[in-house]
Motif scaffolding. Structure first.
Motif, mmCIF file in Angstrom:
data_model
loop_
_atom_site.group_PDB
_atom_site.id
_atom_site.type_symbol
_atom_site.label_atom_id
_atom_site.label_comp_id
_atom_site.label_asym_id
_atom_site.label_seq_id
_atom_site.Cartn_x
_atom_site.Cartn_y
_atom_site.Cartn_z
ATOM 1 N N UNK A 108 2.663 -9.731 20.848
ATOM 2 C CA UNK A 108 3.054 -10.727 19.851
ATOM 3 C C UNK A 108 2.130 -10.723 18.650
ATOM 4 N N UNK A 109 0.845 -10.600 18.887
ATOM 5 C CA UNK A 109 -0.118 -10.561 17.783
ATOM 6 C C UNK A 109 0.084 -9.318 16.922
ATOM 7 N N UNK A 110 0.374 -8.197 17.550
ATOM 8 C CA UNK A 110 0.619 -6.965 16.789
ATOM 9 C C UNK A 110 1.879 -7.089 15.941
ATOM 10 N N UNK A 111 2.917 -7.700 16.499
ATOM 11 C CA UNK A 111 4.150 -7.903 15.744
ATOM 12 C C UNK A 111 3.917 -8.837 14.566
ATOM 13 N N UNK A 112 3.208 -9.933 14.795
ATOM 14 C CA UNK A 112 2.899 -10.873 13.710
ATOM 15 C C UNK A 112 2.088 -10.197 12.613
ATOM 16 N N UNK A 113 1.128 -9.371 13.000
ATOM 17 C CA UNK A 113 0.315 -8.666 12.009
ATOM 18 C C UNK A 113 1.177 -7.730 11.163
ATOM 19 N N UNK A 114 2.087 -7.019 11.809
ATOM 20 C CA UNK A 114 2.947 -6.087 11.082
ATOM 21 C C UNK A 114 3.824 -6.831 10.081
ATOM 22 N N UNK A 115 4.463 -7.915 10.509
ATOM 23 C CA UNK A 115 5.310 -8.694 9.605
ATOM 24 C C UNK A 115 4.496 -9.307 8.477
ATOM 25 N N UNK A 116 3.355 -9.890 8.795
ATOM 26 C CA UNK A 116 2.519 -10.518 7.782
ATOM 27 C C UNK A 116 2.041 -9.501 6.759
ATOM 28 N N UNK A 117 1.632 -8.347 7.229
ATOM 29 C CA UNK A 117 1.164 -7.298 6.327
ATOM 30 C C UNK A 117 2.289 -6.843 5.400
ATOM 31 N N UNK A 118 3.479 -6.639 5.956
ATOM 32 C CA UNK A 118 4.622 -6.198 5.154
ATOM 33 C C UNK A 118 4.966 -7.227 4.080
ATOM 34 N N UNK A 119 5.106 -8.484 4.477
ATOM 35 C CA UNK A 119 5.516 -9.500 3.515
ATOM 36 C C UNK A 119 4.425 -9.810 2.496
ATOM 37 N N UNK A 120 3.170 -9.620 2.853
ATOM 38 C CA UNK A 120 2.089 -9.767 1.879
ATOM 39 C C UNK A 120 2.191 -8.674 0.816
ATOM 40 N N UNK A 121 2.443 -7.439 1.245
ATOM 41 C CA UNK A 121 2.607 -6.347 0.290
ATOM 42 C C UNK A 121 3.811 -6.580 -0.623
ATOM 43 N N UNK A 122 4.925 -7.034 -0.052
ATOM 44 C CA UNK A 122 6.120 -7.300 -0.845
ATOM 45 C C UNK A 122 5.852 -8.425 -1.845
ATOM 46 N N UNK A 123 5.117 -9.452 -1.440
ATOM 47 C CA UNK A 123 4.794 -10.557 -2.347
ATOM 48 C C UNK A 123 3.933 -10.075 -3.508
ATOM 49 N N UNK A 124 2.969 -9.178 -3.239
ATOM 50 C CA UNK A 124 2.143 -8.636 -4.320
ATOM 51 C C UNK A 124 3.006 -7.882 -5.335
ATOM 52 N N UNK A 125 3.941 -7.095 -4.847
ATOM 53 C CA UNK A 125 4.821 -6.347 -5.746
ATOM 54 C C UNK A 125 5.705 -7.309 -6.530
#
Length: 74
Positions: A23-40
């Protein structure tokens, strides 16, 4: 026989820990992806404001430039 019982107990106790790690790995992956998308996204919005054009125009220009780039094949 005791080793078998203890091994089963240890395996049963490890299941919630493995679930938490997954669960922690999945949350990290989603959080990382959406953080990158927000920066763009917000970077493009800032650029649109600075360039005095709409966000949609800027995104369309970016798409056109990306499609014009040559595709590198390995």
């Amino acid at each position: 026989r005791l080793a078998v019982v203890l091994g089963q107990k240890l395996a049963a106790q490890a299941v919630p820990v493995l679930g938490a790690v997954a669960g922690a790995a999945t949350n990290y992956a989603y959080t990382s992806y959406y953080t990158d998308i927000a920066h763009v996204h917000f970077g493009l919005r800032k650029l649109a404001i600075e360039a005095d054009c709409t966000h949609e125009e800027l995104v369309e220009k970016l798409r056109a430039r990306m499609q014009a780039l040559p595709v590198k094949r390995a």
